[in-house]
Design a protein around this motif. Structure first.
Motif, PDB file in Angstrom:
ATOM      1  N   UNK A 425       0.793  -1.227   0.000  1.00  0.00           N
ATOM      2  CA  UNK A 425       0.000   0.000   0.000  1.00  0.00           C
ATOM      3  C   UNK A 425       0.817   1.265   0.000  1.00  0.00           C
ATOM      4  N   UNK A 426       2.063   1.184   0.454  1.00  0.00           N
ATOM      5  CA  UNK A 426       2.873   2.395   0.566  1.00  0.00           C
ATOM      6  C   UNK A 426       3.797   2.596  -0.621  1.00  0.00           C
ATOM      7  N   UNK A 427       3.621   1.834  -1.669  1.00  0.00           N
ATOM      8  CA  UNK A 427       4.422   2.017  -2.881  1.00  0.00           C
ATOM      9  C   UNK A 427       3.864   3.210  -3.646  1.00  0.00           C
ATOM     10  N   UNK A 428       4.486   4.382  -3.479  1.00  0.00           N
ATOM     11  CA  UNK A 428       3.938   5.629  -3.998  1.00  0.00           C
ATOM     12  C   UNK A 428       4.710   6.202  -5.180  1.00  0.00           C
ATOM     13  N   UNK A 429       5.833   5.597  -5.504  1.00  0.00           N
ATOM     14  CA  UNK A 429       6.721   6.171  -6.515  1.00  0.00           C
ATOM     15  C   UNK A 429       6.072   6.355  -7.876  1.00  0.00           C
ATOM     16  N   UNK A 430       5.190   5.458  -8.275  1.00  0.00           N
ATOM     17  CA  UNK A 430       4.618   5.509  -9.617  1.00  0.00           C
ATOM     18  C   UNK A 430       3.268   6.215  -9.661  1.00  0.00           C
ATOM     19  N   UNK A 431       2.888   6.890  -8.564  1.00  0.00           N
ATOM     20  CA  UNK A 431       1.578   7.523  -8.506  1.00  0.00           C
ATOM     21  C   UNK A 431       1.675   9.041  -8.629  1.00  0.00           C
ATOM     22  N   UNK A 432       0.680   9.630  -9.281  1.00  0.00           N
ATOM     23  CA  UNK A 432       0.597  11.078  -9.398  1.00  0.00           C
ATOM     24  C   UNK A 432       0.071  11.645  -8.079  1.00  0.00           C
ATOM     25  N   UNK A 433       0.409  12.911  -7.768  1.00  0.00           N
ATOM     26  CA  UNK A 433      -0.073  13.527  -6.524  1.00  0.00           C
ATOM     27  C   UNK A 433      -1.591  13.465  -6.366  1.00  0.00           C
ATOM     28  N   UNK A 434      -2.306  13.658  -7.476  1.00  0.00           N
ATOM     29  CA  UNK A 434      -3.766  13.617  -7.417  1.00  0.00           C
ATOM     30  C   UNK A 434      -4.255  12.245  -6.950  1.00  0.00           C
ATOM     31  N   UNK A 435      -3.651  11.183  -7.496  1.00  0.00           N
ATOM     32  CA  UNK A 435      -4.045   9.825  -7.140  1.00  0.00           C
ATOM     33  C   UNK A 435      -3.758   9.538  -5.668  1.00  0.00           C
ATOM     34  N   UNK A 436      -2.604  10.014  -5.188  1.00  0.00           N
ATOM     35  CA  UNK A 436      -2.231   9.811  -3.789  1.00  0.00           C
ATOM     36  C   UNK A 436      -3.159  10.593  -2.869  1.00  0.00           C
ATOM     37  N   UNK A 437      -3.445  11.842  -3.241  1.00  0.00           N
ATOM     38  CA  UNK A 437      -4.263  12.709  -2.387  1.00  0.00           C
ATOM     39  C   UNK A 437      -5.664  12.125  -2.163  1.00  0.00           C
ATOM     40  N   UNK A 438      -6.260  11.598  -3.223  1.00  0.00           N
ATOM     41  CA  UNK A 438      -7.636  11.102  -3.119  1.00  0.00           C
ATOM     42  C   UNK A 438      -7.721   9.613  -2.786  1.00  0.00           C
ATOM     43  N   UNK A 439      -6.567   8.984  -2.536  1.00  0.00           N
ATOM     44  CA  UNK A 439      -6.573   7.555  -2.233  1.00  0.00           C
ATOM     45  C   UNK A 439      -7.384   7.264  -0.978  1.00  0.00           C
ATOM     46  N   UNK A 440      -7.246   8.105   0.024  1.00  0.00           N
ATOM     47  CA  UNK A 440      -8.037   7.941   1.255  1.00  0.00           C
ATOM     48  C   UNK A 440      -8.415   9.336   1.741  1.00  0.00           C
ATOM     49  N   UNK A 441      -9.435   9.887   1.126  1.00  0.00           N
ATOM     50  CA  UNK A 441      -9.832  11.275   1.367  1.00  0.00           C
ATOM     51  C   UNK A 441     -11.278  11.325   1.842  1.00  0.00           C
ATOM     52  N   UNK A 442     -11.530  12.145   2.865  1.00  0.00           N
ATOM     53  CA  UNK A 442     -12.885  12.305   3.383  1.00  0.00           C
ATOM     54  C   UNK A 442     -13.170  13.769   3.654  1.00  0.00           C
ATOM     55  N   UNK A 443     -14.444  14.137   3.468  1.00  0.00           N
ATOM     56  CA  UNK A 443     -14.872  15.496   3.762  1.00  0.00           C
ATOM     57  C   UNK A 443     -15.630  15.527   5.085  1.00  0.00           C
ATOM     58  N   UNK A 444     -15.440  16.623   5.838  1.00  0.00           N
ATOM     59  CA  UNK A 444     -16.130  16.820   7.109  1.00  0.00           C
ATOM     60  C   UNK A 444     -16.650  18.256   7.161  1.00  0.00           C
ATOM     61  N   UNK A 445     -17.506  18.524   8.130  1.00  0.00           N
ATOM     62  CA  UNK A 445     -17.982  19.890   8.320  1.00  0.00           C
ATOM     63  C   UNK A 445     -18.119  20.169   9.805  1.00  0.00           C
TER      64      UNK A 445
END
Length: 547
Positions: A425-445
């Motif tokens: 899961x931590x192999x990040x070298x071949x991923x774009x920043x956008x893909x990494x950012x939204x890999x585990x992203x949640x919205x709160x209020x």
């Protein structure tokens, strides 16, 4: 027989291992309890860690479901048969009468060509005064024969009318000569002189009524002059009345500006059209554009919403698109209570444990259902992922007990397996920043402010440090998507995180939340590993102080 509707079990957008594995395991439990037909789905792309888990235990991808609003396919689609453009108006009318349908689709090779309605047929019968209508519509003689119950005495049945008008040969031959033109279709009776006159004037067809006999001489002359002869049992009045009903529906059908829907269309998107266009039925097409039935306006009254079970979340901002249009029947979660509202009471199970899979494990035991090795592997993976192999402060004794129990069933060593899973899961070298950012992203209020929190976990601190700058640049480019954006780069081994943030009040909120002075866009947070139990509560507190 009514087909049982599928209930979809689905986690949050940008799903993590718990979200995917809990959905699959819970669908398995519900199906084995024979409570209905349940299917696990995902609301976003699967990350590398979850891919590793599914492949390791040979479990299929649950499949993407990006919107749970009611679609045309969820409503009863009438299997109204289609008709050919060559079919006569009379046959089309009879078909509509027998089926009780006011609209029929005209289809060629599976593709919708047009629509013919009772109104269109009535208009054709009442408003068309054109005597050349058979030639104009290129009517086949087979249609004429079928409509007037005729028999072709001379000529080919498959020929098409291409010229001439329809007229009744009731006048004497001298008068007939003045208005019969080449190619005309003349309706006449048992009059040798009139029939002979028609042939001499090069009529295209003679229709002899009342089944009257036709002399050998007339038949011979008709062959020599290429004039067709049809015999009908009807009288002259009835024959003339029926003749125009032999025209093909293709001539009168509506083919411009057709309103048709696809099975995948959402009802919320087509309601405006339905309110403006007062048709009773609309054709429905499949994904290849082939006709597959009719949508009745009346069927919308009995419309059933998609039935949904949510796992690992109860925040509307994290839920799959269209959740307001679906019927939520259960929620299984381990997070704080969010903003989601339901129209009906639901089964809501929320426990203060580190992972939804721990709750699912308990439900298997409560129902006395044996856990298979594959499901055990999924449950164990989810718990190890969400608790960072028991390092997270969200981890409880129940999580540890559940993980150890299912690890035995799955036949895995927790330490050895967890390291493999985390490294995958931590192999990040071949991923774009956008893909990494939204890999585990949640919205709160909170306090009227919307904030998004992403997180990535790794065993490699160097990899995380190199990523921080790239993530910060990407967050700047999308900072308008929320009031404030946060991203946690978590080191599993050191149990710490580097927090990157953007937004007008982001630095003030971080300073207030963590009682320190952050750098321009990041801060080091020792002991910070849990977004749910550590980070979000502190940020909510910081927001209250700043606002």
């Amino acid at each position: 027989m009514h087909k049982e509707r599928t209930v979809y079990i689905i986690g949050h957008k940008n799903p993590d291992t718990d979200s995917i594995c809990s959905a699959i395991a819970y669908a398995e439990l519900k199906n084995r309890l024979k409570e209905g037909n349940f299917a696990a789905k995902r609301a976003g792309e699967i990350n590398n860690e979850t891919k590793f888990v599914l492949e390791y235990f040979d479990v299929a991808d649950p499949g993407f479901l990006g919107h749970v609003g009611t679609q045309v396919r969820d409503i009863t689609i009438k299997s109204t048969p289609s008709i050919s453009r060559e079919l006569s108006l009379k046959k089309a009318w009879n078909t509509m009468r027998d089926l009780g349908d006011a609209t029929m689709p005209v289809v060629q090779d599976g593709k919708l060509e047009g629509i013919i309605s009772v109104k269109d047929i009535a208009t054709a019968n009442m408003d068309v005064y054109e005597t050349h209508i058979l030639a104009m519509s290129h009517t086949k003689y087979t249609n004429i024969l079928d409509t007037i119950d005729g028999k072709m005495i001379i000529g080919a049945e498959d020929d098409i009318v291409t010229k001439g008008k329809i007229l009744i040969g009731a006048a004497n031959p001298d008068l007939l000569e003045s208005y019969i033109e080449e190619g005309d279709i003349v309706i006449t009776g048992n009059r040798f002189e009139s029939q002979l006159c028609c042939i001499e004037m090069k009529a295209g067809c003679i229709v002899v009524c009342m089944g009257a006999p036709i002399s050998k001489t007339i038949q011979k002359l008709a062959i020599e002059n290429n004039c067709k002869i049809i015999s009908t049992p009807h009288d002259t009045y009835m024959t003339a009345r029926l003749m125009s009903q032999s025209t093909p529906v293709g001539y009168f059908m509506r083919k411009e500006g057709l309103i048709a829907f696809h099975k995948d269309d959402f009802i919320s998107d087509i309601k405006t059209v339905l309110s403006k266009i007062r048709h009773r039925d609309f054709p429905v097409l499949d994904q290849d554009g082939n006709y597959c039935g009719m949508l009745s306006r009346r069927s919308l009254l009995d419309m059933e919403k998609k039935k949904i079970i949510l796992v690992d979340h109860n925040e509307k901002t994290q839920a799959v698109d269209g959740i307001d249009e679906a019927e939520i029947i259960e929620i299984i979660d381990h997070h704080r209570l969010g903003s989601l509202e339901t129209t009906m009471p639901v089964y809501f199970r929320n426990q203060p444990v580190g992972c939804t899979a721990t709750i699912i494990y308990g439900m298997y035991r409560e129902n006395g259902v044996e856990i298979t090795p594959k499901v055990a592997g999924l449950l164990c993976s989810a718990i190890l992922s969400d608790t960072l192999m028991f390092r997270s402060p969200t981890c409880t004794e129940k999580d540890r007990e559940a993980a150890e129990a299912v690890a035995k069933i799955a036949g895995i060593d927790i330490q050895e397996y967890a390291e493999k899973m985390f490294r995958a899961g931590s192999s990040l070298g071949d991923k774009a920043p956008q893909e990494i950012f939204y890999q585990d992203f949640k919205k709160f209020s909170g306090s009227g402010l919307t904030f998004g929190v992403g997180q990535i976990s790794s065993l490699d601190q160097e990899e995380l440090s190199q990523l921080r700058t790239k993530i910060a640049l990407y967050m700047e480019s999308i900072k308008g998507s929320c009031d404030v954006l946060f991203f946690l780069l978590t080191n599993i081994l050191t149990e710490s995180s580097e927090l990157v943030f953007v937004g007008d009040k982001a630095k003030d909120i971080v300073d207030a939340a963590f009682c320190g002075t952050a750098e321009e866009n990041w801060i080091y947070l020792p002991g910070m590993v849990s977004r749910k139990k550590q980070f979000v509560p502190k940020i909510l507190n910081g927001i209250q102080q700043v606002l």
